[in-house]
Design a protein around this motif. Structure first.
Motif, PDB file in Angstrom:
ATOM      1  N   ALA A 190       0.848  -1.196   0.000  1.00 18.61           N
ATOM      2  CA  ALA A 190       0.000   0.000   0.000  1.00 18.61           C
ATOM      3  C   ALA A 190       0.880   1.241   0.000  1.00 18.61           C
ATOM      4  N   VAL A 191       0.415   2.266  -0.696  1.00 18.58           N
ATOM      5  CA  VAL A 191       1.039   3.588  -0.669  1.00 18.58           C
ATOM      6  C   VAL A 191       0.044   4.546  -0.036  1.00 18.58           C
ATOM      7  N   LEU A 192       0.451   5.172   1.053  1.00 15.09           N
ATOM      8  CA  LEU A 192      -0.371   6.175   1.734  1.00 15.09           C
ATOM      9  C   LEU A 192       0.256   7.541   1.483  1.00 15.09           C
ATOM     10  N   ASP A 193      -0.460   8.396   0.805  1.00 10.53           N
ATOM     11  CA  ASP A 193       0.050   9.726   0.460  1.00 10.53           C
ATOM     12  C   ASP A 193      -0.623  10.747   1.366  1.00 10.53           C
ATOM     13  N   ILE A 194       0.191  11.391   2.235  1.00  5.56           N
ATOM     14  CA  ILE A 194      -0.348  12.372   3.171  1.00  5.56           C
ATOM     15  C   ILE A 194       0.157  13.785   2.865  1.00  5.56           C
ATOM     16  N   ASP A 195       0.713  13.972   1.694  1.00  5.03           N
ATOM     17  CA  ASP A 195       1.076  15.314   1.244  1.00  5.03           C
ATOM     18  C   ASP A 195      -0.198  16.133   1.009  1.00  5.03           C
ATOM     19  N   TYR A 196      -0.075  17.452   1.128  1.00  4.39           N
ATOM     20  CA  TYR A 196      -1.250  18.308   0.887  1.00  4.39           C
ATOM     21  C   TYR A 196      -1.766  18.162  -0.538  1.00  4.39           C
ATOM     22  N   HIS A 197      -0.857  17.946  -1.477  1.00 11.03           N
ATOM     23  CA  HIS A 197      -1.225  17.872  -2.889  1.00 11.03           C
ATOM     24  C   HIS A 197      -1.359  16.417  -3.325  1.00 11.03           C
ATOM     25  N   HIS A 198      -2.346  16.146  -4.134  1.00 16.44           N
ATOM     26  CA  HIS A 198      -2.619  14.777  -4.568  1.00 16.44           C
ATOM     27  C   HIS A 198      -1.420  14.185  -5.308  1.00 16.44           C
ATOM     28  N   GLY A 199      -1.118  12.917  -5.008  1.00 19.60           N
ATOM     29  CA  GLY A 199      -0.023  12.219  -5.680  1.00 19.60           C
ATOM     30  C   GLY A 199      -0.463  11.643  -7.008  1.00 19.60           C
ATOM     31  N   ASN A 200      -0.703  12.528  -7.954  1.00 22.40           N
ATOM     32  CA  ASN A 200      -1.243  12.111  -9.245  1.00 22.40           C
ATOM     33  C   ASN A 200      -0.341  11.124  -9.968  1.00 22.40           C
ATOM     34  N   GLY A 201       0.979  11.292  -9.826  1.00 23.97           N
ATOM     35  CA  GLY A 201       1.885  10.394 -10.521  1.00 23.97           C
ATOM     36  C   GLY A 201       1.822   8.983  -9.970  1.00 23.97           C
ATOM     37  N   THR A 202       1.794   8.854  -8.650  1.00 29.17           N
ATOM     38  CA  THR A 202       1.706   7.533  -8.036  1.00 29.17           C
ATOM     39  C   THR A 202       0.400   6.861  -8.414  1.00 29.17           C
ATOM     40  N   GLN A 203      -0.685   7.610  -8.377  1.00 31.46           N
ATOM     41  CA  GLN A 203      -1.972   7.038  -8.771  1.00 31.46           C
ATOM     42  C   GLN A 203      -1.918   6.536 -10.200  1.00 31.46           C
ATOM     43  N   ASP A 204      -1.351   7.327 -11.100  1.00 37.08           N
ATOM     44  CA  ASP A 204      -1.306   6.947 -12.508  1.00 37.08           C
ATOM     45  C   ASP A 204      -0.507   5.665 -12.710  1.00 37.08           C
ATOM     46  N   ILE A 205       0.608   5.538 -12.020  1.00 41.35           N
ATOM     47  CA  ILE A 205       1.481   4.370 -12.195  1.00 41.35           C
ATOM     48  C   ILE A 205       0.777   3.085 -11.784  1.00 41.35           C
ATOM     49  N   PHE A 206      -0.021   3.122 -10.728  1.00 41.32           N
ATOM     50  CA  PHE A 206      -0.610   1.903 -10.183  1.00 41.32           C
ATOM     51  C   PHE A 206      -2.118   1.780 -10.435  1.00 41.32           C
ATOM     52  N   TYR A 207      -2.687   2.659 -11.225  1.00 39.66           N
ATOM     53  CA  TYR A 207      -4.141   2.767 -11.328  1.00 39.66           C
ATOM     54  C   TYR A 207      -4.803   1.482 -11.840  1.00 39.66           C
ATOM     55  N   ALA A 208      -4.136   0.749 -12.704  1.00 39.79           N
ATOM     56  CA  ALA A 208      -4.732  -0.458 -13.289  1.00 39.79           C
ATOM     57  C   ALA A 208      -4.175  -1.731 -12.660  1.00 39.79           C
ATOM     58  N   ARG A 209      -3.583  -1.599 -11.468  1.00 32.54           N
ATOM     59  CA  ARG A 209      -2.992  -2.760 -10.802  1.00 32.54           C
ATOM     60  C   ARG A 209      -3.706  -3.055  -9.492  1.00 32.54           C
ATOM     61  N   GLY A 210      -3.887  -4.321  -9.201  1.00 28.39           N
ATOM     62  CA  GLY A 210      -4.559  -4.714  -7.976  1.00 28.39           C
ATOM     63  C   GLY A 210      -3.622  -5.116  -6.863  1.00 28.39           C
ATOM     64  N   ASP A 211      -2.306  -5.125  -7.127  1.00 31.87           N
ATOM     65  CA  ASP A 211      -1.346  -5.553  -6.115  1.00 31.87           C
ATOM     66  C   ASP A 211      -0.780  -4.397  -5.303  1.00 31.87           C
ATOM     67  N   VAL A 212      -1.041  -3.157  -5.729  1.00 30.65           N
ATOM     68  CA  VAL A 212      -0.581  -1.972  -5.004  1.00 30.65           C
ATOM     69  C   VAL A 212      -1.785  -1.077  -4.749  1.00 30.65           C
ATOM     70  N   PHE A 213      -2.092  -0.858  -3.495  1.00 31.97           N
ATOM     71  CA  PHE A 213      -3.220  -0.006  -3.096  1.00 31.97           C
ATOM     72  C   PHE A 213      -2.708   1.419  -2.897  1.00 31.97           C
ATOM     73  N   PHE A 214      -3.423   2.385  -3.430  1.00 28.72           N
ATOM     74  CA  PHE A 214      -3.039   3.794  -3.294  1.00 28.72           C
ATOM     75  C   PHE A 214      -4.133   4.545  -2.566  1.00 28.72           C
ATOM     76  N   ALA A 215      -3.784   5.175  -1.432  1.00 28.79           N
ATOM     77  CA  ALA A 215      -4.721   5.995  -0.672  1.00 28.79           C
ATOM     78  C   ALA A 215      -4.113   7.374  -0.482  1.00 28.79           C
ATOM     79  N   SER A 216      -4.921   8.410  -0.692  1.00 27.14           N
ATOM     80  CA  SER A 216      -4.402   9.774  -0.616  1.00 27.14           C
ATOM     81  C   SER A 216      -5.385  10.691   0.094  1.00 27.14           C
ATOM     82  N   LEU A 217      -4.855  11.476   1.060  1.00 25.07           N
ATOM     83  CA  LEU A 217      -5.582  12.585   1.676  1.00 25.07           C
ATOM     84  C   LEU A 217      -4.957  13.859   1.135  1.00 25.07           C
ATOM     85  N   HIS A 218      -5.764  14.786   0.641  1.00 20.65           N
ATOM     86  CA  HIS A 218      -5.187  15.947  -0.027  1.00 20.65           C
ATOM     87  C   HIS A 218      -6.220  17.055  -0.170  1.00 20.65           C
ATOM     88  N   GLY A 219      -5.727  18.242  -0.483  1.00 20.27           N
ATOM     89  CA  GLY A 219      -6.616  19.351  -0.786  1.00 20.27           C
ATOM     90  C   GLY A 219      -7.430  19.059  -2.025  1.00 20.27           C
TER      91      GLY A 219
END
Length: 340
Positions: A190-219
């Protein structure tokens, strides 16, 4: 907890960015790292250099042609008799072709960038590759048995997609760490992104994969950079359907609402059954950050770290944003304290 840091980060310095219509010195500056280092040294944290990795290690998440562009861009710029900051002047937006990479460096820059706020200077590649090696080293330390390791990455990385840079980010350190953990035998990361700005790049890299979970809190992208990704209805696609969780929050969000959203993300990671965790550690959620608009105080980062550490997963933390320079050291140290 081991800290991985490279002094080569300082090679990326002196750039300018286009900020709200004005060319200004980049907010992402070397002194951010100096303040973090002082705080970690005061806490007697063990600090080491990154290991060596071949350039091909970047190809696990990045397109080789994109990596080659970043590696050679400034030399090509100099060959045209130019110096200073490289900033693009055009982008392949709607109605323009996106299937051709222009031969000239100016066009190629616009093809691979998504903003005019991410300068390339003479030392950018050296710093970015060193930053990526910090993240890879931290991931391998965890794979070798460390409970947690912190990559003091600069430049940051979470806005960089597979073949796109922007948002002060050139290579995606968190994604490289997550992929390294997968390669080391962790079945679900899992990747937990707690930066103020959305981690668009990380989401894009793993968006079609089920083995890496991406969670983000952001403005919320309704008003906050990067604007065009990070909405709650983005949940993944194909094999990755349901493996993306976006929790956009309004300007002015304080600790009570933030903590509630953080708990939602942590419960989702637990349900996913992550074997290991990567944290994109941005502290620009701080109340005095000059380019962000949340209202967290320094004490809240201590609580944030405690909640994340309570997941009890092998954890890599990779530094992302945080631009209130005088406070960045205390804020980062507050999160890391729970893993010490």
């Amino acid at each position: 907890m081991h800290v991985v840091h490279s002094p080569l980060h300082a090679r990326h310095a002196g750039g300018v960015e286009l900020h709200r219509g004005q060319l200004v010195p980049s907010f992402e500056s070397p002194d951010r790292i100096d303040h973090i280092l002082r705080a970690l040294q005061a806490a007697n944290a063990p600090i080491g250099l990154p290991r060596d990795y071949p350039i091909e290690s970047l190809h696990t998440v990045h397109d080789p042609a994109f990596v080659a562009f970043l590696r050679t861009a400034y030399a090509r710029w100099q060959e045209e008799g130019r110096s200073g900051s490289m900033l693009p002047s055009g982008f392949p937006a709607r109605s323009l072709r996106r299937d051709r990479v222009p031969e000239g460096v100016n066009g190629a820059m616009g093809y691979y960038a998504f903003d005019a706020g991410t300068p390339i200077v003479e030392g950018t590649w050296e710093a970015a590759f060193a930053s990526a090696r910090c993240a890879l080293t931290a991931a391998h330390l965890v794979a070798e048995g460390e409970r947690a390791a912190y990559a003091l990455c600069r430049p940051p990385g979470h806005h960089a997609a597979g073949s796109v840079y922007g948002g002060y980010c050139y290579l995606n350190n968190a994604a490289l760490a997550a992929q390294a953990l997968r390669g080391a035998g962790f079945a679900r990361v899992a990747v937990l992104d707690i930066d103020y700005h959305h981690g668009n790049g990380t989401q894009d890299i793993f968006y079609a994969r089920g083995d890496v979970f991406f969670a983000s809190l952001h403005g919320t992208p309704e008003t906050e950079y990067p604007y065009f990704l990070g909405y709650a209805d983005e949940r993944g696609e194909g094999a990755g359907e349901g493996a993306t969780l976006n929790l956009p929050l309004p300007r002015g969000t304080a600790w009570a609402a933030y903590a509630q959203a953080l708990d939602v993300a942590l419960r989702a990671i637990d349900r996913f059954g992550a074997d290991a965790l990567v944290v994109s550690l941005g502290v620009d959620t701080f109340e005095d950050d000059p380019i962000s608009s949340f209202a967290l105080g320094t004490a809240h980062f201590v609580e944030m770290g405690a909640r994340i550490a309570a997941l009890r997963r092998p954890t890599v933390l990779a530094q992302e944003g945080g631009y209130a320079v005088e406070a960045i050291g205390a804020n980062v140290a507050g999160v890391l304290a729970a893993f010490a």
